[in-house]
Motif scaffolding. Sequence first.
Motif, mmCIF file in Angstrom:
data_model
loop_
_atom_site.group_PDB
_atom_site.id
_atom_site.type_symbol
_atom_site.label_atom_id
_atom_site.label_comp_id
_atom_site.label_asym_id
_atom_site.label_seq_id
_atom_site.Cartn_x
_atom_site.Cartn_y
_atom_site.Cartn_z
ATOM 1 N N ARG A 81 2.513 -2.943 63.198
ATOM 2 C CA ARG A 81 3.625 -4.066 63.313
ATOM 3 C C ARG A 81 4.759 -3.830 62.263
ATOM 4 O O ARG A 81 5.805 -3.933 62.640
ATOM 5 N N ASN A 82 4.217 -3.173 61.121
ATOM 6 C CA ASN A 82 5.081 -3.161 59.782
ATOM 7 C C ASN A 82 5.908 -1.987 59.805
ATOM 8 O O ASN A 82 7.080 -2.114 59.167
ATOM 9 N N GLU A 83 5.371 -0.676 60.365
ATOM 10 C CA GLU A 83 6.072 0.470 60.240
ATOM 11 C C GLU A 83 6.453 0.860 61.772
ATOM 12 O O GLU A 83 6.664 2.216 61.805
ATOM 13 N N ARG A 84 6.751 0.073 62.502
ATOM 14 C CA ARG A 84 7.465 0.490 63.929
ATOM 15 C C ARG A 84 8.698 1.104 63.787
ATOM 16 O O ARG A 84 9.350 0.371 63.243
ATOM 17 N N LYS A 85 8.848 2.451 64.268
ATOM 18 C CA LYS A 85 10.447 2.962 64.292
ATOM 19 C C LYS A 85 11.015 2.308 65.368
ATOM 20 O O LYS A 85 10.444 2.274 66.460
#
Length: 269
Positions: A81-85
């Motif tokens: 969720r937080n590091e989706r490119k």
Amino acid sequence: MFKALAYADAVYNTEMTRELVRLGYDIHQVGKAWEITGGTRETIEQFSKRRIHIEQRLAEELKNPSNAGVDAHTLRERIARNERKRKIRDADKKTLVKQWRAELGAEEAKVLARLHAAAADMRKTLPKPDYAAALEWGRAFVFERKSVVRLHELLAAASRRLLGTDVSMVRLAEESKQAGIVTAEDGERITSVDGLRREWAIVEHARRDRGQYRPFASNFDLAGTSLEVEQQRAVSHLLQSRDGVTLFRGAAGTGTMPGAGLCRVRWAF
């Protein structure tokens, strides 16, 4: 809509696999996912950048002492969720295909070319879907740990057994009405007929066994304990119960004792 993401994913996968098989490709399931048969593991890994990134970050986070006690599933979801490119914006098909081909090795390109050529020569008639068998499997899956689910959860689960067939999600929804389920008035929540019968039998047992037994304990003193007044009242109620089934619920975060229940061993459920 957020809760129905699994169903949206199921619709996408049924459409994608149906058309791939129609075009001549063979597919096989890998857990909850699927792959085109004949592709190399190197190619699959090459274009699984997001999954590889998540797994690498997960390994790093699991070594972090601050994450002690946090399960891997929660960490994986947090990373995803937080590091989706972000996807490439304004990239047309021609640009994307050119980029993908540039990332392929020579041998991988040859494998894909052979797959494409073989598929072109083997346009297929789609297998007929067995809706009843798929719904039976889906029902067992969704009701394994829950007694009430949303209809879209059943459809998403059942669709996994129909990948690569001439499946219609509309037809699957229609067939679900004959799958031994009971639908609530809102048209969304469902339960199984078997589960409803079991729960009703438990209610009837509890009703018949009210006031039929001696108390668990008649002589007890809670004055010297560290329990608060409401906790003492709850324990007293449990110990003085004359019912066949006595339940106590302690909701998380309310300062009550952990959830507990007492059941006289007279019948199993």
